[in-house]
Design a protein around this motif. Structure first.
Motif, PDB file in Angstrom:
ATOM      1  N   ILE A  40      -1.896   2.177  16.034  1.00  0.00           N
ATOM      2  CA  ILE A  40      -2.511   2.343  14.715  1.00  0.00           C
ATOM      3  C   ILE A  40      -3.431   3.551  14.737  1.00  0.00           C
ATOM      4  CG2 ILE A  40      -4.055   1.274  13.026  1.00  0.00           C
ATOM      5  CD1 ILE A  40      -1.317  -0.073  13.197  1.00  0.00           C
ATOM      6  N   ASP A  41      -3.313   4.384  13.705  1.00  0.00           N
ATOM      7  CA  ASP A  41      -4.207   5.541  13.653  1.00  0.00           C
ATOM      8  C   ASP A  41      -5.609   5.072  13.284  1.00  0.00           C
ATOM      9  OD1 ASP A  41      -5.211   6.284  11.043  1.00  0.00           O
ATOM     10  OD2 ASP A  41      -3.307   7.171  10.493  1.00  0.00           O
ATOM     11  N   GLU A  42      -6.593   5.823  13.704  1.00  0.00           N
ATOM     12  CA  GLU A  42      -7.998   5.390  13.599  1.00  0.00           C
ATOM     13  C   GLU A  42      -8.485   5.201  12.172  1.00  0.00           C
ATOM     14  OE1 GLU A  42     -10.280   9.565  14.250  1.00  0.00           O
ATOM     15  OE2 GLU A  42      -9.222   8.738  15.977  1.00  0.00           O
ATOM     16  N   GLU A  43      -7.742   5.673  11.186  1.00  0.00           N
ATOM     17  CA  GLU A  43      -8.139   5.495   9.789  1.00  0.00           C
ATOM     18  C   GLU A  43      -7.743   4.121   9.262  1.00  0.00           C
ATOM     19  OE1 GLU A  43      -6.611   8.704   7.457  1.00  0.00           O
ATOM     20  OE2 GLU A  43      -7.580  10.206   8.697  1.00  0.00           O
ATOM     21  N   GLN A  44      -6.890   3.403   9.989  1.00  0.00           N
ATOM     22  CA  GLN A  44      -6.436   2.099   9.539  1.00  0.00           C
ATOM     23  C   GLN A  44      -7.175   0.991  10.276  1.00  0.00           C
ATOM     24  OE1 GLN A  44      -2.158   2.367  10.083  1.00  0.00           O
ATOM     25  NE2 GLN A  44      -1.922   2.625   7.888  1.00  0.00           N
ATOM     26  N   ASP A  45      -7.460  -0.046   9.525  1.00  0.00           N
ATOM     27  CA  ASP A  45      -8.045  -1.246  10.110  1.00  0.00           C
ATOM     28  C   ASP A  45      -7.326  -2.446   9.512  1.00  0.00           C
ATOM     29  OD1 ASP A  45      -9.049  -1.479   7.536  1.00  0.00           O
ATOM     30  OD2 ASP A  45     -11.145  -1.402   8.120  1.00  0.00           O
ATOM     31  N   VAL A  46      -7.734  -3.631   9.883  1.00  0.00           N
ATOM     32  CA  VAL A  46      -7.043  -4.831   9.427  1.00  0.00           C
ATOM     33  C   VAL A  46      -7.021  -4.920   7.897  1.00  0.00           C
ATOM     34  CG1 VAL A  46      -9.031  -6.385   9.604  1.00  0.00           C
ATOM     35  CG2 VAL A  46      -6.703  -7.295   9.871  1.00  0.00           C
ATOM     36  N   CYS A  47      -8.116  -4.548   7.245  1.00  0.00           N
ATOM     37  CA  CYS A  47      -8.170  -4.646   5.778  1.00  0.00           C
ATOM     38  C   CYS A  47      -7.233  -3.648   5.103  1.00  0.00           C
ATOM     39  CB  CYS A  47      -9.604  -4.446   5.280  1.00  0.00           C
ATOM     40  SG  CYS A  47     -10.689  -5.825   5.705  1.00  0.00           S
ATOM     41  N   SER A  48      -7.133  -2.446   5.635  1.00  0.00           N
ATOM     42  CA  SER A  48      -6.245  -1.463   5.014  1.00  0.00           C
ATOM     43  C   SER A  48      -4.782  -1.853   5.204  1.00  0.00           C
ATOM     44  CB  SER A  48      -6.510  -0.057   5.560  1.00  0.00           C
ATOM     45  OG  SER A  48      -6.179   0.043   6.920  1.00  0.00           O
ATOM     46  N   ILE A  49      -4.475  -2.453   6.338  1.00  0.00           N
ATOM     47  CA  ILE A  49      -3.107  -2.926   6.565  1.00  0.00           C
ATOM     48  C   ILE A  49      -2.820  -4.122   5.663  1.00  0.00           C
ATOM     49  CG2 ILE A  49      -1.555  -3.968   8.274  1.00  0.00           C
ATOM     50  CD1 ILE A  49      -2.965  -2.147  10.361  1.00  0.00           C
ATOM     51  N   MET A  50      -3.772  -5.017   5.525  1.00  0.00           N
ATOM     52  CA  MET A  50      -3.605  -6.150   4.608  1.00  0.00           C
ATOM     53  C   MET A  50      -3.386  -5.660   3.181  1.00  0.00           C
ATOM     54  SD  MET A  50      -6.438  -8.861   6.039  1.00  0.00           S
ATOM     55  CE  MET A  50      -6.224 -10.030   4.691  1.00  0.00           C
ATOM     56  N   TRP A  51      -4.099  -4.620   2.780  1.00  0.00           N
ATOM     57  CA  TRP A  51      -3.946  -4.062   1.435  1.00  0.00           C
ATOM     58  C   TRP A  51      -2.503  -3.605   1.218  1.00  0.00           C
ATOM     59  CZ3 TRP A  51      -6.360  -3.625  -3.133  1.00  0.00           C
ATOM     60  CH2 TRP A  51      -5.862  -2.694  -4.029  1.00  0.00           C
ATOM     61  N   LEU A  52      -1.958  -2.883   2.186  1.00  0.00           N
ATOM     62  CA  LEU A  52      -0.587  -2.384   2.065  1.00  0.00           C
ATOM     63  C   LEU A  52       0.423  -3.530   2.037  1.00  0.00           C
ATOM     64  CD1 LEU A  52      -0.871   0.661   4.478  1.00  0.00           C
ATOM     65  CD2 LEU A  52      -0.567   0.762   1.989  1.00  0.00           C
ATOM     66  N   ILE A  53       0.197  -4.538   2.853  1.00  0.00           N
ATOM     67  CA  ILE A  53       1.094  -5.696   2.862  1.00  0.00           C
ATOM     68  C   ILE A  53       1.017  -6.429   1.527  1.00  0.00           C
ATOM     69  CG2 ILE A  53       1.575  -7.931   3.939  1.00  0.00           C
ATOM     70  CD1 ILE A  53       0.378  -6.675   6.546  1.00  0.00           C
ATOM     71  N   ASN A  54      -0.192  -6.613   1.025  1.00  0.00           N
ATOM     72  CA  ASN A  54      -0.365  -7.282  -0.259  1.00  0.00           C
ATOM     73  C   ASN A  54       0.319  -6.496  -1.375  1.00  0.00           C
ATOM     74  OD1 ASN A  54      -1.610  -9.364  -1.995  1.00  0.00           O
ATOM     75  ND2 ASN A  54      -2.713  -7.589  -2.813  1.00  0.00           N
ATOM     76  N   GLU A  55       0.190  -5.178  -1.318  1.00  0.00           N
ATOM     77  CA  GLU A  55       0.797  -4.323  -2.330  1.00  0.00           C
ATOM     78  C   GLU A  55       2.328  -4.449  -2.319  1.00  0.00           C
ATOM     79  OE1 GLU A  55      -0.630  -0.081  -3.848  1.00  0.00           O
ATOM     80  OE2 GLU A  55       0.281   0.003  -1.868  1.00  0.00           O
ATOM     81  N   ALA A  56       2.911  -4.699  -1.155  1.00  0.00           N
ATOM     82  CA  ALA A  56       4.356  -4.866  -1.031  1.00  0.00           C
ATOM     83  C   ALA A  56       4.812  -6.275  -1.423  1.00  0.00           C
ATOM     84  CB  ALA A  56       4.795  -4.567   0.399  1.00  0.00           C
ATOM     85  N   SER A  57       3.869  -7.161  -1.556  1.00  0.00           N
ATOM     86  CA  SER A  57       4.191  -8.554  -1.917  1.00  0.00           C
ATOM     87  C   SER A  57       4.494  -8.652  -3.409  1.00  0.00           C
ATOM     88  CB  SER A  57       3.009  -9.468  -1.592  1.00  0.00           C
ATOM     89  OG  SER A  57       2.691  -9.419  -0.235  1.00  0.00           O
ATOM     90  N   SER A  58       5.145  -9.735  -3.751  1.00  0.00           N
ATOM     91  CA  SER A  58       5.404 -10.047  -5.163  1.00  0.00           C
ATOM     92  C   SER A  58       4.475 -11.177  -5.555  1.00  0.00           C
ATOM     93  CB  SER A  58       6.852 -10.497  -5.358  1.00  0.00           C
ATOM     94  OG  SER A  58       7.734  -9.478  -4.971  1.00  0.00           O
ATOM     95  N   THR A  59       3.927 -11.067  -6.737  1.00  0.00           N
ATOM     96  CA  THR A  59       3.053 -12.124  -7.238  1.00  0.00           C
ATOM     97  C   THR A  59       3.676 -12.720  -8.499  1.00  0.00           C
ATOM     98  OG1 THR A  59       1.100 -10.994  -6.386  1.00  0.00           O
ATOM     99  CG2 THR A  59       0.726 -12.657  -8.070  1.00  0.00           C
ATOM    100  N   VAL A  60       3.728 -14.016  -8.534  1.00  0.00           N
ATOM    101  CA  VAL A  60       4.222 -14.717  -9.722  1.00  0.00           C
ATOM    102  C   VAL A  60       3.135 -15.695 -10.183  1.00  0.00           C
ATOM    103  CG1 VAL A  60       6.650 -14.506  -9.113  1.00  0.00           C
ATOM    104  CG2 VAL A  60       5.383 -16.481  -8.337  1.00  0.00           C
ATOM    105  N   PHE A  61       3.184 -16.017 -11.451  1.00  0.00           N
ATOM    106  CA  PHE A  61       2.242 -16.944 -12.029  1.00  0.00           C
ATOM    107  C   PHE A  61       3.010 -18.155 -12.539  1.00  0.00           C
ATOM    108  CE2 PHE A  61       0.365 -12.776 -12.274  1.00  0.00           C
ATOM    109  CZ  PHE A  61      -0.878 -13.001 -11.749  1.00  0.00           C
ATOM    110  N   LEU A  62       2.581 -19.325 -12.122  1.00  0.00           N
ATOM    111  CA  LEU A  62       3.250 -20.567 -12.491  1.00  0.00           C
ATOM    112  C   LEU A  62       2.359 -21.386 -13.423  1.00  0.00           C
ATOM    113  CD1 LEU A  62       4.534 -21.543  -8.944  1.00  0.00           C
ATOM    114  CD2 LEU A  62       5.778 -20.319 -10.739  1.00  0.00           C
ATOM    115  N   LYS A  63       2.932 -21.829 -14.495  1.00  0.00           N
ATOM    116  CA  LYS A  63       2.190 -22.633 -15.467  1.00  0.00           C
ATOM    117  C   LYS A  63       2.488 -24.095 -15.225  1.00  0.00           C
ATOM    118  CE  LYS A  63       3.536 -22.605 -19.749  1.00  0.00           C
ATOM    119  NZ  LYS A  63       3.759 -22.292 -21.164  1.00  0.00           N
ATOM    120  N   GLU A  64       1.442 -24.856 -15.024  1.00  0.00           N
ATOM    121  CA  GLU A  64       1.575 -26.306 -14.839  1.00  0.00           C
ATOM    122  C   GLU A  64       0.980 -26.986 -16.039  1.00  0.00           C
ATOM    123  OE1 GLU A  64      -0.129 -27.480 -11.093  1.00  0.00           O
ATOM    124  OE2 GLU A  64       0.513 -25.617 -10.159  1.00  0.00           O
ATOM    125  N   GLU A  65       1.735 -27.914 -16.560  1.00  0.00           N
ATOM    126  CA  GLU A  65       1.262 -28.668 -17.748  1.00  0.00           C
ATOM    127  C   GLU A  65       0.374 -29.800 -17.322  1.00  0.00           C
ATOM    128  OE1 GLU A  65       1.861 -27.676 -20.915  1.00  0.00           O
ATOM    129  OE2 GLU A  65       3.040 -26.025 -20.154  1.00  0.00           O
TER     130      GLU A  65
END
Length: 90
Positions: free
Chosen positions: A65-90
Protein backbone atom coordinates in the motif's frame (compact mmCIF):
# COMPACT_ATOMS: atom_id res chain seq x y z
CA UNK A 1 -43.23 2.24 7.58
CA UNK A 2 -39.52 1.62 8.03
CA UNK A 3 -36.83 2.02 5.37
CA UNK A 4 -33.65 0.02 5.66
CA UNK A 5 -30.42 0.71 3.78
CA UNK A 6 -28.58 -2.37 2.55
CA UNK A 7 -25.03 -2.36 1.15
CA UNK A 8 -23.95 -5.16 -1.18
CA UNK A 9 -20.49 -5.82 -2.56
CA UNK A 10 -20.15 -8.01 -5.61
CA UNK A 11 -16.88 -9.97 -5.70
CA UNK A 12 -16.23 -8.90 -9.30
CA UNK A 13 -16.35 -5.24 -8.25
CA UNK A 14 -13.78 -5.85 -5.51
CA UNK A 15 -11.64 -7.79 -7.99
CA UNK A 16 -11.77 -4.78 -10.34
CA UNK A 17 -10.66 -2.48 -7.48
CA UNK A 18 -7.74 -4.78 -6.68
CA UNK A 19 -6.62 -4.70 -10.31
CA UNK A 20 -7.14 -0.94 -10.66
CA UNK A 21 -5.18 -0.11 -7.49
CA UNK A 22 -2.60 -2.91 -7.76
CA UNK A 23 -3.78 -4.44 -4.49
CA UNK A 24 -3.35 -8.01 -3.29
CA UNK A 25 -0.05 -8.53 -5.00
CA UNK A 26 1.39 -10.42 -2.00
CA UNK A 27 -1.49 -12.82 -1.43
CA UNK A 28 -1.79 -16.42 -2.50
CA UNK A 29 -4.63 -17.70 -4.66
CA UNK A 30 -6.26 -19.20 -1.58
CA UNK A 31 -6.02 -15.89 0.33
CA UNK A 32 -7.44 -13.97 -2.66
CA UNK A 33 -10.27 -16.49 -2.95
CA UNK A 34 -11.00 -15.99 0.77
CA UNK A 35 -11.18 -12.22 0.20
CA UNK A 36 -13.53 -12.45 -2.76
CA UNK A 37 -15.74 -15.27 -1.56
CA UNK A 38 -15.76 -15.32 2.22
CA UNK A 39 -15.18 -11.70 3.22
CA UNK A 40 -17.38 -10.06 0.58
CA UNK A 41 -20.01 -12.52 -0.49
CA UNK A 42 -20.75 -15.66 1.50
CA UNK A 43 -24.53 -15.03 1.40
CA UNK A 44 -24.30 -11.68 3.19
CA UNK A 45 -27.46 -9.66 2.96
CA UNK A 46 -25.66 -6.51 4.11
CA UNK A 47 -22.03 -5.40 4.26
CA UNK A 48 -21.62 -3.60 7.57
CA UNK A 49 -18.96 -1.04 8.36
CA UNK A 50 -17.14 -3.77 10.27
CA UNK A 51 -17.26 -6.00 7.18
CA UNK A 52 -15.77 -3.21 5.04
CA UNK A 53 -13.02 -2.73 7.61
CA UNK A 54 -12.22 -6.47 7.58
CA UNK A 55 -11.96 -6.39 3.77
CA UNK A 56 -9.74 -3.28 3.84
CA UNK A 57 -7.44 -4.74 6.50
CA UNK A 58 -7.11 -7.98 4.55
CA UNK A 59 -6.22 -5.99 1.43
CA UNK A 60 -3.63 -3.99 3.37
CA UNK A 61 -2.09 -7.18 4.79
CA UNK A 62 -1.62 -8.63 1.30
CA UNK A 63 -0.63 -5.50 -0.64
CA UNK A 64 2.15 -2.98 -0.97
CA UNK A 65 0.00 0.00 0.00
CA UNK A 66 1.32 3.42 -0.88
CA UNK A 67 1.80 5.75 2.08
CA UNK A 68 -1.13 7.97 1.05
CA UNK A 69 -3.61 5.14 1.68
CA UNK A 70 -4.87 3.98 5.02
CA UNK A 71 -7.68 1.73 6.16
CA UNK A 72 -10.28 4.52 5.88
CA UNK A 73 -9.32 5.49 2.34
CA UNK A 74 -9.46 1.87 1.25
CA UNK A 75 -12.83 1.45 2.96
CA UNK A 76 -14.05 4.55 1.11
CA UNK A 77 -13.11 3.03 -2.25
CA UNK A 78 -14.70 -0.31 -1.37
CA UNK A 79 -17.87 1.42 -0.21
CA UNK A 80 -17.95 3.46 -3.41
CA UNK A 81 -17.82 0.22 -5.43
CA UNK A 82 -20.67 -1.25 -3.40
CA UNK A 83 -24.31 -1.08 -4.36
CA UNK A 84 -26.80 0.37 -1.94
CA UNK A 85 -30.48 -0.46 -2.01
CA UNK A 86 -33.30 0.79 0.15
CA UNK A 87 -35.97 -1.61 1.38
CA UNK A 88 -39.37 -0.48 2.55
CA UNK A 89 -40.94 -2.47 5.35
CA UNK A 90 -44.59 -2.01 6.15
Amino acid sequence: MKITEVRLLAPFKLRHLCIEHNWYTRGTNAEYDYLLRDLTHDGREHMTTEDLEAVALDIMEHSDIDEEQDVCSIMWLINEASSTVFLKEE
